[in-house]
Design an enzyme around this catalytic site. Structure first.
Site, PDB file in Angstrom:
ATOM      1  N   ASP A   1     -12.242  80.696 -39.724  1.00 31.24           N
ATOM      2  CA  ASP A   1     -13.575  81.470 -39.347  1.00 31.24           C
ATOM      3  C   ASP A   1     -13.401  81.450 -37.808  1.00 31.24           C
ATOM      4  O   ASP A   1     -13.860  80.468 -37.094  1.00 31.24           O
ATOM      5  CB  ASP A   1     -14.995  81.083 -39.847  1.00 31.24           C
ATOM      6  CG  ASP A   1     -16.247  81.667 -39.514  1.00 31.24           C
ATOM      7  OD1 ASP A   1     -15.957  82.395 -38.410  1.00 31.24           O
ATOM      8  OD2 ASP A   1     -17.287  81.458 -39.722  1.00 31.24           O
TER       9      ASP A   1
ATOM     10  N   HIS B   1     -15.782  82.781 -33.220  1.00 27.21           N
ATOM     11  CA  HIS B   1     -16.100  82.269 -31.727  1.00 27.21           C
ATOM     12  C   HIS B   1     -14.879  82.633 -30.982  1.00 27.21           C
ATOM     13  O   HIS B   1     -14.458  82.343 -29.898  1.00 27.21           O
ATOM     14  CB  HIS B   1     -16.574  80.720 -31.739  1.00 27.21           C
ATOM     15  CG  HIS B   1     -17.719  80.604 -32.241  1.00 27.21           C
ATOM     16  ND1 HIS B   1     -18.424  79.490 -32.371  1.00 27.21           N
ATOM     17  CD2 HIS B   1     -18.468  81.431 -32.948  1.00 27.21           C
ATOM     18  CE1 HIS B   1     -19.359  79.412 -33.056  1.00 27.21           C
ATOM     19  NE2 HIS B   1     -19.765  80.448 -33.408  1.00 27.21           N
TER      20      HIS B   1
ATOM     21  N   GLN C   1     -20.940  90.528 -33.198  1.00 22.65           N
ATOM     22  CA  GLN C   1     -22.343  90.557 -32.956  1.00 22.65           C
ATOM     23  C   GLN C   1     -22.725  90.455 -31.553  1.00 22.65           C
ATOM     24  O   GLN C   1     -21.664  90.067 -30.589  1.00 22.65           O
ATOM     25  CB  GLN C   1     -22.638  89.290 -33.828  1.00 22.65           C
ATOM     26  CG  GLN C   1     -24.097  89.003 -33.675  1.00 22.65           C
ATOM     27  CD  GLN C   1     -24.270  87.849 -32.744  1.00 22.65           C
ATOM     28  OE1 GLN C   1     -23.459  87.242 -32.365  1.00 22.65           O
ATOM     29  NE2 GLN C   1     -25.682  87.827 -32.241  1.00 22.65           N
TER      30      GLN C   1
ATOM     31  N   TYR D   1     -13.408 109.628 -55.583  1.00 16.44           N
ATOM     32  CA  TYR D   1     -14.548 108.972 -56.583  1.00 16.44           C
ATOM     33  C   TYR D   1     -13.559 108.264 -57.656  1.00 16.44           C
ATOM     34  O   TYR D   1     -13.781 108.313 -58.747  1.00 16.44           O
ATOM     35  CB  TYR D   1     -15.288 110.125 -57.241  1.00 16.44           C
ATOM     36  CG  TYR D   1     -16.218 110.591 -56.417  1.00 16.44           C
ATOM     37  CD1 TYR D   1     -17.343 109.854 -55.356  1.00 16.44           C
ATOM     38  CD2 TYR D   1     -16.155 112.072 -56.009  1.00 16.44           C
ATOM     39  CE1 TYR D   1     -18.140 110.481 -54.663  1.00 16.44           C
ATOM     40  CE2 TYR D   1     -17.190 112.643 -54.910  1.00 16.44           C
ATOM     41  CZ  TYR D   1     -18.054 111.728 -54.424  1.00 16.44           C
ATOM     42  OH  TYR D   1     -18.950 112.409 -53.589  1.00 16.44           O
TER      43      TYR D   1
HETATM   44  C1  LIG Z   1     -19.107  80.484 -36.766  1.00 18.25           C
HETATM   45  C2  LIG Z   1     -19.673  82.122 -37.177  1.00 18.25           C
HETATM   46  N1  LIG Z   1     -19.384  82.717 -38.428  1.00 18.25           N
HETATM   47  C3  LIG Z   1     -19.852  83.904 -38.867  1.00 18.25           C
HETATM   48  C4  LIG Z   1     -20.857  84.268 -37.981  1.00 18.25           C
HETATM   49  C5  LIG Z   1     -21.256  85.732 -38.644  1.00 18.25           C
HETATM   50  O1  LIG Z   1     -20.990  86.684 -37.820  1.00 18.25           O
HETATM   51  P1  LIG Z   1     -22.148  87.929 -37.714  1.00 18.25           P
HETATM   52  O2  LIG Z   1     -23.252  87.534 -37.338  1.00 18.25           O
HETATM   53  O3  LIG Z   1     -21.345  89.047 -37.212  1.00 18.25           O
HETATM   54  O4  LIG Z   1     -22.361  88.304 -39.360  1.00 18.25           O
HETATM   55  C6  LIG Z   1     -21.166  83.796 -36.899  1.00 18.25           C
HETATM   56  C7  LIG Z   1     -22.350  84.312 -35.918  1.00 18.25           C
HETATM   57  O5  LIG Z   1     -22.879  85.105 -35.724  1.00 18.25           O
HETATM   58  C8  LIG Z   1     -20.684  82.724 -36.380  1.00 18.25           C
HETATM   59  O6  LIG Z   1     -21.156  82.019 -35.284  1.00 18.25           O
END
Ligand SMILES: Cc1ncc(COP(=O)(O)O)c(C=O)c1O
Length: 418
Positions: A166, A169, A192, A231
């Site tokens: 993940d 950040h 985001q 489709y």
């Molecule tokens: C560590 C982490 N993972 C996933 C996400 C999810 O991303 P999104 O907000 O683009 O859905 C976020 C933050 O927004 C996050 O801080």
């Protein structure tokens, strides 16, 4: 010098660098996308170009852009073949999506505590959390500092687990000579609005595995396949595509990423060295293998006993001194109402009875949530060294005036949990 909270002059009156950063380049590219009439991902070139550039900057052959960084985790989990009631190891200190995407895949998040100094998943605790049902690990590169991937990958290899970074950040971060996003089997990024690379919303999955990339591409596009009919739908999936306007903005933002990341990393390291000199302040510890921290957040731990005054008072005093700051997450994830009360909607129906997140113990993340963590947002690090000096000076002033700060009456904090 009197504390600003007690009527003294604040350390800082000028604003910090604003966010997001944009100029005529974004305007021109957006206008070009608008005038092209090709507004959807499958008609235009913006998203395709962004995917190729972002993936290559992050050491990957494939990038699959999606609507946001929650969906990117979901698509990655589906592509990895996570099935109902599989277990997925996630850190207890992260944004909810890291774990809710697991529930949304009908799989079970298993929380593992963080290391108190790095704020990242503690690799020494992973092995104990693995069971015969474990299928994946999602290490988070928290705040933009890569997790201890060597140790994570060692466990994953020995137990045949999929690793999904993940990296929400961590665009631009590096671990040794490898970019974040290329360290696991798949990685997920978010665009985001608060993130270091942003189009308001957006996300991407990166991978070097051709089969996983093909699966992600199909899942983000209604189960279509390369060369198939419009489709014709092959797998359970959804429309998770990113639009061309966001692609246009992201292409411009990507041009700025390298320089911005260098600035944040330089300022972050300098600020950490200044703050570490104060008793009871512990900036996020940085292992030597983190060769580039993307500093989505500048994080520190406040040892209340040693610093001499509570976090709530320090935060109030910092704000008054002109330093925007926050305490971050109020709860470890297992303590969030979602998990405590298991409000999982249609998911995990057959096993929800036997799950009990109230019994999960994550003392380190509980401690940082309840009383120690202080967050500064990434835009504060986009300015000059003098900006960092102001932040350090505010902490020093507060420490020096701790007795006066202890006597002030502050409003009660507003947090509840059922
Ligand atoms: C560590 C982490 N993972 C996933 C996400 C999810 O991303 P999104 O907000 O683009 O859905 C976020 C933050 O927004 C996050 O801080």
């Amino acid at each position: 010098m009197t504390l600003a909270l007690r009527g003294g002059s604040p350390v800082r009156t000028r604003p910090f660098s604003s966010w997001p950063v944009f100029d005529g380049a974004e305007e021109a590219r957006l206008l070009r996308a608008l005038r092209s009439g090709n507004w959807g991902r499958l008609d235009g070139q913006e998203v395709a170009e962004f995917e190729a550039r972002f993936a290559s900057m992050h050491g990957c052959r494939h990038g699959i852009a999606v609507a946001n960084g929650t969906v990117s985790l979901r698509v990655a989990l589906l592509a990895a073949g996570i099935r109902a009631e599989d277990e997925v190891i996630v850190p207890s200190y992260t944004f909810v999506s890291t774990a809710s995407a697991v529930v949304e895949s009908n799989a079970i998040p298993v929380f593992v505590d963080i290391d108190l100094d790095t704020f990242n998943l503690d690799p020494r605790r992973i092995e104990a959390a693995v069971t015969p049902r474990t299928k994946a690990i999602i290490p988070v590169h928290f705040a933009g500092q890569p997790a201890e991937m060597q140790a994570v990958m060692d466990v994953a290899r020995s137990r045949d687990l999929v690793v999904i970074e993940d990296a929400a950040h961590a665009p631009g971060a590096a671990y040794g000579d490898r970019p974040a996003g290329s360290l696991g089997h798949l990685a997920s990024f978010s665009f985001q609005s608060s993130k270091n690379l942003t189009a308001g919303e957006g996300g991407i999955i990166t991978t070097n595995d051709d089969a996983l990339a093909e699966a992600c591409r199909s899942i983000q596009n209604c189960g279509r396949i390369e060369g198939g009919l419009w489709y014709e739908h092959h797998v359970m999936s959804g429309n998770y595509r990113l639009g061309e306007f966001q692609g246009a903005v992201l292409n411009c933002q990507l041009d700025r990423l390298e320089e911005q990341t260098c600035t944040r990393d330089r300022n972050g390291q300098y600020l950490a060295s200044r703050l570490a000199a104060l008793p009871g302040l512990h900036p996020q510890a940085r292992p030597a293998i983190c060769t580039r921290h993307s500093y989505h957040l500048f994080m520190l731990r406040l040892d209340v006993e040693r610093f001499g005054v509570s976090r709530e008072r320090v935060l109030a005093a910092l704000e008054a001194e002109g330093i925007p700051c926050s305490s971050g997450y109020g709860f470890s994830l297992p303590a969030q109402p979602l998990f405590r009360n298991k409000v999982f909607g249609p998911y995990l129906h057959d096993v929800v009875e036997r799950l009990d997140y109230r019994r999960v113990r994550c003392p380190n993340s509980d401690l940082v949530c309840a009383e120690q963590c202080v967050w500064l947002a990434q835009n504060l690090l986009l300015g000059s060294r003098e900006d960092m000096d102001d932040i350090a000076a505010a902490f020093e002033k507060i420490h020096e005036h701790q007795e006066a700060l202890k006597e002030l009456r502050l409003p009660a904090p507003k947090t509840t949990v059922s």
